[in-house]
Every structure is written in C-alpha cells, then in structure tokens.
Design a protein around this motif. Structure first.
Motif, PDB file in Angstrom:
ATOM      1  N   UNK A 137       0.807  -1.221   0.000  1.00 54.25           N
ATOM      2  CA  UNK A 137       0.000   0.000   0.000  1.00 54.25           C
ATOM      3  C   UNK A 137       0.845   1.278   0.000  1.00 54.25           C
ATOM      4  N   UNK A 138       2.134   1.178   0.240  1.00 47.55           N
ATOM      5  CA  UNK A 138       2.993   2.356   0.210  1.00 47.55           C
ATOM      6  C   UNK A 138       3.381   2.740  -1.214  1.00 47.55           C
ATOM      7  N   UNK A 139       2.958   1.912  -2.178  1.00 50.08           N
ATOM      8  CA  UNK A 139       3.048   2.249  -3.601  1.00 50.08           C
ATOM      9  C   UNK A 139       4.469   2.589  -4.051  1.00 50.08           C
ATOM     10  N   UNK A 140       5.431   1.817  -3.534  1.00 54.59           N
ATOM     11  CA  UNK A 140       6.846   1.971  -3.890  1.00 54.59           C
ATOM     12  C   UNK A 140       7.401   3.348  -3.542  1.00 54.59           C
ATOM     13  N   UNK A 141       6.804   3.959  -2.522  1.00 53.51           N
ATOM     14  CA  UNK A 141       7.288   5.262  -2.057  1.00 53.51           C
ATOM     15  C   UNK A 141       8.491   5.113  -1.138  1.00 53.51           C
ATOM     16  N   UNK A 142       8.877   6.220  -0.538  1.00 52.96           N
ATOM     17  CA  UNK A 142      10.030   6.218   0.374  1.00 52.96           C
ATOM     18  C   UNK A 142       9.641   5.553   1.695  1.00 52.96           C
ATOM     19  N   UNK A 156      15.596  -3.937   6.988  1.00 49.60           N
ATOM     20  CA  UNK A 156      16.179  -3.022   5.999  1.00 49.60           C
ATOM     21  C   UNK A 156      16.633  -3.772   4.750  1.00 49.60           C
ATOM     22  N   UNK A 157      17.084  -5.003   4.903  1.00 55.03           N
ATOM     23  CA  UNK A 157      17.478  -5.806   3.749  1.00 55.03           C
ATOM     24  C   UNK A 157      16.279  -6.208   2.899  1.00 55.03           C
ATOM     25  N   UNK A 158      15.160  -6.458   3.559  1.00 48.71           N
ATOM     26  CA  UNK A 158      13.975  -6.977   2.886  1.00 48.71           C
ATOM     27  C   UNK A 158      13.141  -5.891   2.215  1.00 48.71           C
ATOM     28  N   UNK A 159      13.048  -4.727   2.829  1.00 53.23           N
ATOM     29  CA  UNK A 159      12.080  -3.722   2.407  1.00 53.23           C
ATOM     30  C   UNK A 159      12.346  -3.037   1.067  1.00 53.23           C
ATOM     31  N   UNK A 160      13.565  -3.080   0.483  1.00 55.19           N
ATOM     32  CA  UNK A 160      13.710  -2.514  -0.860  1.00 55.19           C
ATOM     33  C   UNK A 160      12.791  -3.145  -1.913  1.00 55.19           C
ATOM     34  N   UNK A 161      12.216  -4.326  -1.610  1.00 54.97           N
ATOM     35  CA  UNK A 161      11.206  -4.909  -2.496  1.00 54.97           C
ATOM     36  C   UNK A 161       9.977  -4.013  -2.611  1.00 54.97           C
ATOM     37  N   UNK A 162       9.762  -3.145  -1.619  1.00 57.88           N
ATOM     38  CA  UNK A 162       8.538  -2.340  -1.550  1.00 57.88           C
ATOM     39  C   UNK A 162       8.757  -0.844  -1.757  1.00 57.88           C
ATOM     40  N   UNK A 213      10.819  13.052   4.950  1.00 57.86           N
ATOM     41  CA  UNK A 213       9.445  12.581   4.713  1.00 57.86           C
ATOM     42  C   UNK A 213       9.433  11.171   4.117  1.00 57.86           C
ATOM     43  N   UNK A 214       8.494  10.350   4.584  1.00 60.18           N
ATOM     44  CA  UNK A 214       8.362   8.990   4.090  1.00 60.18           C
ATOM     45  C   UNK A 214       6.893   8.663   3.805  1.00 60.18           C
ATOM     46  N   UNK A 215       6.704   7.681   2.936  1.00 55.09           N
ATOM     47  CA  UNK A 215       5.347   7.174   2.707  1.00 55.09           C
ATOM     48  C   UNK A 215       4.898   6.321   3.881  1.00 55.09           C
TER      49      UNK A 215
END
Length: 294
Positions: A137-142, A156-162, A213-215
């Motif tokens: 749901x974060x739509x590949x945002x920051x 942190x290793x896993x989340x670059x997928x999103x 700022x982050x999504x």
C-alpha cells in the motif's frame, strides 16, 4: 465443566474454538477485547479477506463461531489458572470461577514500541512491523526503517522490495563494514543521526533539525505475552529474536499437561494468516487429547 476454556477471542483462539465446536465439544471463550491489530484499519495478506477492516473480520468470525450451540462467550479478563489436567479452574477479574478439562492460551502479545515521541500514535496507521501486511500500500514510495536492534537489519534488507529505503540506525545498532556494504548494494541509504520525533503522516525529525518525509515507516518491535497468565501458571517461556513466547510441543501443549497455547504468544513470525493456521491445528490437537488421552 467445559471441555476446553479458550482464553483470548481473537483469530487464533476462534480458529481453535471452531474446530472444537464442529466436534460438538462444550467450550467457553473468555475475551478481554484487546486484538493486537486493533490499531489498523485494513488487514492485508489474509486469503479471502485482503483489505478488509480487521474488526469486521473478527466480528464475522465471532458470529460464525457463536452459531454453534456448544460455545459460550464471555467478555472479561482472565486472571488466574489453578488445578490440573481434566480439572482446571479459571478465575476472571469479576471474581467468577470456571471449570474446564483443558485450557488454551490464545492471549496474543503486546508490541513494545521504541520510545520515540509521535510513534505510538501512528502505530498501525503509518508505522508498521510487517512488510507483507502493509508494504504494498505504500506504492513503492520512500520507506524509513527505524532500528531497534539486530532484527532491524533484516527489515532493511527486505524492504527494498517495496520502495526506496532509508535505514535509521537511531543508536540501536552498530553496523559492521560488511553489513553497510550489503545494505548499500541493495540501494538502502543509511542515516545515523538520532531520531527526535515522528510528525505529520510519517515525517522523521532528526536531532540535527533535518526532516525526512516517508510514505511509511517500519520498526521491529519486541513482543511479550499480553497477559501474565502463562508465567503465573508455571508454563515455560523462552526468549526469541522477536521477543518472549510460550514454549509448546508439536501438539501445541505447553510444559504443563492439559494447558495448550497458540497464535502469536506461542509462535513466530506473526500474522493473521499464521495465527489462524496455528489456532486450527491447536483446536484439532486439543480435540485429540480429549478423545485419546495418554
């Protein structure tokens, strides 16, 4: 005398109770009304219920369970367990005692959040712990990952997928050179200035005055049983990388004969899907223990 007293009326507890209800076993569900995902407006990753309000999932499941005539549901807090297999007593906060042949602990866990101003108010809304539940749901945002310990490096290793990830170490981890290289190879930015607070939707204010700022934000919480019942009763508990949980065998029985446990309080990792599966297995094993006592 109930066949089974289920302590905790959330997903795991109800999944277990459903198996027993369909075997026409008499049971009592005692629910304190503290679902772990009560802070979230949508549940994701649960087959057949993706995107549905978790309160609606819970209410629908409860209606289905209470359609079985052998199920009794009470709202209240369980405070003490005494007795032994085939003759337990459960005391509730209102002073009532209930008798049961078996006990199932499905009390869930509490998330121990980082002590950062503004974070608790955003928990389950723009601050999360599970990317499979909330990453899409974060739509590949920051995405910001706020470190709490070694498990945060895995996040942190896993989340670059999103999305585009910044790892905020916040004084909670010291990265080895090979860990830095690994994160950078995945496109993860590393920010070591401490976090002052969370503002806006998901804005991280650093102590040096900068605002990132982050999504959405993720943090690896520590968890512990939401109720002291298991420890007070004498059940064995164990420390895991995610937190403290009840020890069970392959049948979901604890170290105390006749007391079983399931869901987040007795397994890791955690999700609604995994809790439901664990509860269904526990319910079947509880029934087996009643039919084929050792």
């Amino acid at each position: 005398m109930q066949d089974v007293i289920v302590i905790g009326g959330s997903y795991a507890g109800m999944a277990a109770a459903l198996q027993l209800a369909r075997a026409r076993r008499k049971m009592l569900v005692v629910d304190a009304g503290q679902r772990r995902n009560r802070f979230a407006s949508h549940s994701h990753g649960f087959l057949g219920q993706d995107g549905v309000d978790p309160a609606a999932i819970w209410a629908g499941a409860r209606r289905q369970l209470l359609a079985y005539p052998t199920v009794t549901w009470i709202e209240g807090e369980a405070v003490a367990i005494s007795g032994r297999k085939d003759d337990f007593r459960l005391s509730t906060a209102d002073g009532t005692a209930h008798a049961g042949r078996r006990i199932l602990l499905a009390t869930g866990v509490r998330d121990l959040l980082p002590d950062i101003p503004g974070l608790p108010e955003r928990w389950g809304k723009t601050v999360f712990h599970c990317p499979y539940c909330h990453g899409y749901e974060l739509d590949q945002g920051r995405i910001g990952v706020i470190a709490t310990g070694p498990m945060s490096i895995h996040q942190a290793q896993l989340l670059p997928e999103w999305g585009e990830v910044t790892f905020l170490t916040n004084g909670a981890v010291t990265l080895e050179p090979e860990q830095r290289d690994d994160l950078r190879s995945r496109g993860v930015a590393i920010e070591e200035n401490p976090v002052a607070r969370i503002a806006g939707e998901a804005e991280v204010e650093l102590r040096d005055g900068r605002v990132l700022p982050f999504a959405g934000l993720f943090t690896a919480t520590r968890t512990g049983p939401a109720s002291p019942l298991a420890e007070a009763a004498g059940c064995e508990l164990i420390e895991t990388p995610m937190g403290r949980q009840i020890v069970t065998d392959e049948t979901k029985e604890t170290s105390l004969p006749g007391i079983f446990a399931c869901g987040d309080v007795a397994r890791a990792p955690h999700s609604v899907s995994l809790a439901v599966g664990d509860g269904a297995w526990a319910g079947a094993q509880l029934h087996r223990s009643l039919v084929l006592p050792e």
